[in-house]
Design a protein around this motif. Structure first.
Motif, PDB file in Angstrom:
ATOM      1  N   PHE A   1      10.649  -0.753  -3.964  1.00 24.10           N
ATOM      2  CA  PHE A   1      10.468  -1.602  -2.787  1.00 24.10           C
ATOM      3  C   PHE A   1      11.551  -2.668  -2.638  1.00 24.10           C
ATOM      4  O   PHE A   1      12.155  -2.815  -1.571  1.00 24.10           O
ATOM      5  CB  PHE A   1       9.080  -2.259  -2.848  1.00 24.10           C
ATOM      6  CG  PHE A   1       8.704  -3.001  -1.598  1.00 24.10           C
ATOM      7  CD1 PHE A   1       8.095  -2.343  -0.537  1.00 24.10           C
ATOM      8  CD2 PHE A   1       8.972  -4.362  -1.466  1.00 24.10           C
ATOM      9  CE1 PHE A   1       7.756  -3.027   0.625  1.00 24.10           C
ATOM     10  CE2 PHE A   1       8.639  -5.053  -0.307  1.00 24.10           C
ATOM     11  CZ  PHE A   1       8.027  -4.385   0.743  1.00 24.10           C
TER      12      PHE A   1
ATOM     13  N   ASN B   1      14.729  -1.545  -1.168  1.00 22.53           N
ATOM     14  CA  ASN B   1      14.635  -0.655  -0.012  1.00 22.53           C
ATOM     15  C   ASN B   1      15.055   0.776  -0.339  1.00 22.53           C
ATOM     16  O   ASN B   1      15.816   1.413   0.416  1.00 22.53           O
ATOM     17  CB  ASN B   1      15.490  -1.194   1.150  1.00 22.53           C
ATOM     18  CG  ASN B   1      14.724  -2.125   2.064  1.00 22.53           C
ATOM     19  OD1 ASN B   1      13.941  -1.692   2.898  1.00 22.53           O
ATOM     20  ND2 ASN B   1      14.922  -3.431   1.864  1.00 22.53           N
TER      21      ASN B   1
ATOM     22  N   LEU C   1      21.904  -4.559   4.950  1.00 30.64           N
ATOM     23  CA  LEU C   1      20.808  -4.695   3.981  1.00 30.64           C
ATOM     24  C   LEU C   1      20.917  -6.071   3.311  1.00 30.64           C
ATOM     25  O   LEU C   1      21.098  -6.195   2.094  1.00 30.64           O
ATOM     26  CB  LEU C   1      20.876  -3.563   2.947  1.00 30.64           C
ATOM     27  CG  LEU C   1      19.596  -3.344   2.141  1.00 30.64           C
ATOM     28  CD1 LEU C   1      18.464  -2.871   3.042  1.00 30.64           C
ATOM     29  CD2 LEU C   1      19.813  -2.346   1.010  1.00 30.64           C
TER      30      LEU C   1
ATOM     31  N   THR D   1      18.864  -8.257   2.492  1.00 33.99           N
ATOM     32  CA  THR D   1      17.918  -8.629   1.426  1.00 33.99           C
ATOM     33  C   THR D   1      18.410  -8.176   0.055  1.00 33.99           C
ATOM     34  O   THR D   1      17.822  -8.547  -0.965  1.00 33.99           O
ATOM     35  CB  THR D   1      16.522  -8.021   1.694  1.00 33.99           C
ATOM     36  OG1 THR D   1      16.690  -6.668   2.147  1.00 33.99           O
ATOM     37  CG2 THR D   1      15.791  -8.810   2.756  1.00 33.99           C
TER      38      THR D   1
ATOM     39  N   HIS E   1      11.480  -3.484  11.092  1.00 28.77           N
ATOM     40  CA  HIS E   1      12.021  -2.729   9.953  1.00 28.77           C
ATOM     41  C   HIS E   1      11.092  -1.576   9.586  1.00 28.77           C
ATOM     42  O   HIS E   1      11.542  -0.452   9.329  1.00 28.77           O
ATOM     43  CB  HIS E   1      12.170  -3.678   8.764  1.00 28.77           C
ATOM     44  CG  HIS E   1      12.803  -3.068   7.541  1.00 28.77           C
ATOM     45  ND1 HIS E   1      14.060  -2.524   7.540  1.00 28.77           N
ATOM     46  CD2 HIS E   1      12.350  -2.949   6.259  1.00 28.77           C
ATOM     47  CE1 HIS E   1      14.363  -2.095   6.318  1.00 28.77           C
ATOM     48  NE2 HIS E   1      13.335  -2.331   5.526  1.00 28.77           N
TER      49      HIS E   1
ATOM     50  N   ARG F   1      12.548   2.135   9.687  1.00 31.31           N
ATOM     51  CA  ARG F   1      12.549   2.964   8.482  1.00 31.31           C
ATOM     52  C   ARG F   1      11.613   4.160   8.603  1.00 31.31           C
ATOM     53  O   ARG F   1      11.841   5.203   8.008  1.00 31.31           O
ATOM     54  CB  ARG F   1      12.156   2.110   7.270  1.00 31.31           C
ATOM     55  CG  ARG F   1      13.276   1.211   6.785  1.00 31.31           C
ATOM     56  CD  ARG F   1      14.270   2.054   6.017  1.00 31.31           C
ATOM     57  NE  ARG F   1      15.485   1.342   5.736  1.00 31.31           N
ATOM     58  CZ  ARG F   1      16.163   1.472   4.591  1.00 31.31           C
ATOM     59  NH1 ARG F   1      15.705   2.254   3.634  1.00 31.31           N
ATOM     60  NH2 ARG F   1      17.292   0.841   4.410  1.00 31.31           N
TER      61      ARG F   1
ATOM     62  N   VAL G   1       6.012  -2.208   4.319  1.00 30.93           N
ATOM     63  CA  VAL G   1       6.633  -3.527   4.407  1.00 30.93           C
ATOM     64  C   VAL G   1       5.752  -4.632   3.845  1.00 30.93           C
ATOM     65  O   VAL G   1       6.209  -5.766   3.702  1.00 30.93           O
ATOM     66  CB  VAL G   1       7.072  -3.875   5.852  1.00 30.93           C
ATOM     67  CG1 VAL G   1       8.307  -3.062   6.234  1.00 30.93           C
ATOM     68  CG2 VAL G   1       5.946  -3.656   6.841  1.00 30.93           C
TER      69      VAL G   1
ATOM     70  N   GLY H   1      10.873   1.940   3.020  1.00 31.81           N
ATOM     71  CA  GLY H   1      10.558   0.537   3.313  1.00 31.81           C
ATOM     72  C   GLY H   1      10.977  -0.398   2.211  1.00 31.81           C
ATOM     73  O   GLY H   1      11.500   0.014   1.173  1.00 31.81           O
ATOM     74  N   GLY H   2      10.712  -1.666   2.451  1.00 33.53           N
ATOM     75  CA  GLY H   2      11.101  -2.711   1.513  1.00 33.53           C
ATOM     76  C   GLY H   2      11.219  -4.018   2.267  1.00 33.53           C
ATOM     77  O   GLY H   2      10.808  -4.117   3.434  1.00 33.53           O
ATOM     78  N   PRO H   3      11.771  -5.039   1.598  1.00 35.25           N
ATOM     79  CA  PRO H   3      11.933  -6.330   2.294  1.00 35.25           C
ATOM     80  C   PRO H   3      12.889  -6.143   3.471  1.00 35.25           C
ATOM     81  O   PRO H   3      13.992  -5.631   3.317  1.00 35.25           O
ATOM     82  CB  PRO H   3      12.571  -7.230   1.224  1.00 35.25           C
ATOM     83  CG  PRO H   3      12.431  -6.504  -0.070  1.00 35.25           C
ATOM     84  CD  PRO H   3      12.327  -5.056   0.249  1.00 35.25           C
ATOM     85  N   ALA H   4      12.447  -6.551   4.635  1.00 36.79           N
ATOM     86  CA  ALA H   4      13.239  -6.300   5.843  1.00 36.79           C
ATOM     87  C   ALA H   4      14.506  -7.144   5.854  1.00 36.79           C
ATOM     88  O   ALA H   4      14.449  -8.346   5.623  1.00 36.79           O
ATOM     89  CB  ALA H   4      12.406  -6.631   7.077  1.00 36.79           C
ATOM     90  N   PRO H   5      15.638  -6.527   6.136  1.00 36.98           N
ATOM     91  CA  PRO H   5      16.857  -7.320   6.352  1.00 36.98           C
ATOM     92  C   PRO H   5      16.801  -7.923   7.750  1.00 36.98           C
ATOM     93  O   PRO H   5      17.523  -7.484   8.651  1.00 36.98           O
ATOM     94  CB  PRO H   5      17.963  -6.274   6.197  1.00 36.98           C
ATOM     95  CG  PRO H   5      17.326  -4.984   6.608  1.00 36.98           C
ATOM     96  CD  PRO H   5      15.870  -5.092   6.230  1.00 36.98           C
TER      97      PRO H   5
END
Lengths: 344, 344
Positions: A281, A284, B99, B101, B158, B162, B265, B289-293
Motif C-alpha cells: 500500500f 502504491n 507519485l 507520496t 486516485h 487506479r 485508498v 491503490g495506496g496513498p494518493a499523490p
C-alpha cells in the motif's frame, strides 16, 4: 487405459483407470501423444496427504481427436490438437472477455472428475471452446514448443501482459523454473529491454539468458533484494513472481519499485500474506496475475512457434514414456530435470 | 502557538507548541486559515497508546504564506495556498512520475518532526513542490471544497484512476465516509454509469446519491456481497475500498468480478490478509491503490471546483474553531459528524 495417479506426497504410480468415453455432445475424445509434468504438479508431490489419493494428474497435452461429439464443430477425428490447462465453453461472458480460466462452465483437468493429461486418453468437455487444432504431425520437431501453449508459455506471457510489459520495460522475473524462463521469453517478445532473472541454477539461468535475460541475480533474501534494487536504480517497475511460495512473494515486494506492479503466476501455496502499508500500500504497488487464460493467447503465440521466432520447447530437458512418469516427477523434484516431456 | 495534540486513544487536547520558523531556504511558513479532521485521524483516536503521545495531528490545510525561504519561487508572502497531505520536492523521479507520496525527500505532516495541520501555523518543507496557490480569498465560499484537494477529493479520485474507471464503468464503493463519497463523485466525474455505494448511514448515502451513486447497499458481510453481486450481474469490475479495515477488504474481494480490480485508498489497519487462490489469484483479481499523490491531481481537479462543476465540500457538515478540535474528533468518532472543518 493407463494413466498416472498420485497416491500421496512423493508417490506417483501408473495404473489402470476407466477408459474415457463421450458423455456430452460437446465432448471430444483425445488420444494423448505428448504430455508433460508441471512445476505446479510438484506442489502436491511435496505436500499431498495420502488420504486424498489416488488422484489423476497432468493438465498439459497434445493429442489426436479419436471421436467428436455431435455438436463439436471446430475439431474432427484425426486432428492434432493442443489443450489449455483449463477447459472452457468459449461463449460465456468471461470467455468472451478473454478470461477462460473463469469460464462459468469450465474447469481444470484432473479436478472434479475430469481426466488428467498424464494418461493415454482424455475426455475433453466443451471441445470447441477448449481445443485448438495444430497444423503439424504428432511427431513434428515443433511439438515440445507447441506443448508449451498448454500452460507454461501462455502463463509466462500472461505474467508479462498483466505486468504491463511493453517496449523498453524493465522487468524482474523471480524463479528459474519453466514458467519463469518463459516469462523472460515473453517479456523480451513484448519488447522489454532490461530483464533481471532471479535464480541460482546455472543451467536454467543460462537458458534464461538465451531467452533474453540481461542480468541474473543468484542471491536470495535481503541480499538478492538489494542487488536487484541496485541493478534497477531503486526497484523494478515490473516484477513477475513465477514460483508460488511465500518467500518468492516477499522477494517480489522487496524488489518492486514504488508505483510498480507485481504480476503473480506461480499458484500461491499460501492464502494470507502481507499487503499493508509497509509492503504494497505505502508505495502504491499493484498486485495482479492469476491462472493464465492460455486459450486466449494461443492464436497470438502459435505463429511465432510455427515460424521459428521463439523456441519455448527448450525448457524440456528430459523425455519419458508413460511408465517413466514417476521418474519424471522425481527428477523434477530433485531439480535434476527442468521440465519432463511424457510420450504415452 | 497553539495546536491540537493527541495524547492517546480518545484524548485530543489543544495546547502550546513551539512557534514554527523557516529552517531551510526551500521552506515556507503558512498561517493556517482552514483545516479539518480526517477519517484516518480516527485510527489513532481509537487505538493510540498513551506511551507514544503527545503527537501533533492534521494533514489537510489551507493557509496564507507568511514567509517564504530564499529559494522558494512559486508562492510568496500573502498567497493563499492549499497543502497536499504529503510534502514533496516535485523534482525527484517519483514526483516526475506523478507519485509524490513516494518522493525521496518528502514526508507526511505530523510525522517525523513535521508540523501538523490542526494548529495555527505550519512550517512547510519543499514549498515549491508541495503548495499550490489558490485564486480566492481565505473566506471564500469555495474554501470547504478547495480544502478537499488536500486529501479526500484527491484520494477518491486516485481510487477511481487506479481502479481504471472510465466512461461506462460499473464501480462499487465500499465505505460511506468522506473518501468513499468522493470516490463516488470522482467515479461519476470520470464517466462511471453504475455506481453501487456500500454504506448504511442514510444521511451519508443520500449525499452519495447526490454525488452520483446509482444504488446503495446497506447490508454487510455475506448478505451485502450477495446483493452487490446480484446488482452487478456477477460481480463488480471495479471495487473501491475506502475504509482501511480488514472487513472492508474482505467485502472487496467478495464483490469483485473475475478479472476485476480492487483499488484501496483506506489506509490499511492490517498488514496480512488473504490474497491466495480463493480470494485474488484464482479469479485474476488485481489489487491496487495506496496513498494518493494528491499533489499530482490538483491541477486537474481545481478548475472543476472553481467553475462549480463539482462541490466536494459538501462532505463537511460541522465547523469548529481550534479549541473545538477535540469535540470534532468526538463527533466524527461517534458518527454524529461526517467531516469536521477546523477554523483556527
Amino acid at each position: 487405459m493407463r494413466a498416472a495417479l498420485m497416491y500421496g506426497a512423493g508417490d506417483v504410480r501408473v495404473g489402470q483407470v476407466a477408459d474415457p468415453a463421450l458423455k456430452e455432445p460437446t465432448d471430444a475424445l483425445v488420444r494423448v501423444t505428448t504430455a508433460c509434468v508441471c512445476g505446479s504438479d510438484l506442489h502436491p508431490y511435496r505436500a499431498m496427504s495420502a488420504a486424498g489419493g489416488p488422484v489423476r494428474m497432468g493438465h498439459e497435452f497434445i493429442g489426436v481427436v479419436e471421436e467428436a461429439g455431435s455438436e463439436v464443430r471446430t475439431v474432427a477425428r484425426g486432428d492434432l490438437v493442443v489443450a489449455p490447462f483449463a477447459y472452457s465453453d468459449g461463449t460465456c461472458e468471461h470467455c468472451r472477455a478473454g478470461l477462460q480460466t473463469s469460464c462459468v462452465h469450465g474447469g481444470f483437468w484432473a479436478v472434479g472428475g475430469a481426466d488428467g493429461g498424464q494418461g493415454e486418453a482424455v475426455r475433453v468437455p466443451l471441445a470447441d471452446g477448449t481445443l485448438v487444432r495444430l497444423p503439424v504431425a504428432p511427431d513434428d520437431a515443433l511439438i515440445p514448443s507447441l506443448l508449451t501453449l498448454s500452460d507454461v508459455l501462455g502463463t509466462g506471457h500472461h505474467a508479462a501482459v498483466r505486468g504491463g510489459v511493453r517496449q523498453g520495460s524493465t522487468v524482474t522475473v523471480i524463479g528459474d523454473g519453466a514458467v519463469g524462463l518463459l516469462a523472460v521469453l515473453a517479456s523480451r517478445r513484448l519488447g522489454a529491454e532490461r530483464i533481471v532473472l532471479m535464480g541460482r541454477h546455472t543451467a536454467r539461468t543460462d537458458l534464461g539468458r538465451a531467452f533474453g535475460a540481461t542480468d541474473v541475480v543468484a542471491e536470495r533474501g535481503a541480499e538478492g533484494v538489494e542487488k536487484v534494487r541496485d541493478l534497477t536504480g531503486g526497484g523494478s517497475p515490473v516484477v513477475i513472481e513465477a514460483v508460488g511460495l511465500r518467500p518468492a512473494y516477499e522477494q517480489a515486494y522487496g524488489v518492486v519499485r514504488a508505483g510498480g506492479t507485481i504480476s503473480r503466476v506461480g499458484v500461491p501455496q499460501y492464502e494470507e500474506a502481507p499487503i499493508g502499508f509497509g509492503t504494497l500500500f505505502g508505495a502504491n504497488v499493484t498486485l495482479t496475475g492469476g491462472p493464465a487464460p492460455v486459450r486466449a493467447y494461443i492464436a497470438e503465440l502459435l505463429p511465432d512457434i510455427l515460424e521459428g521466432r521463439i523456441e519455448p520447447g527448450r525448457v524440456f530437458d528430459r523425455t519419458v514414456d508413460l511408465d517413466g512418469t514417476p521418474e519424471g516427477y522425481r527428477a523434477m523434484d530433485a531439480r535434476e530435470a527442468l521440465k519432463v516431456l511424457v510420450r504415452p
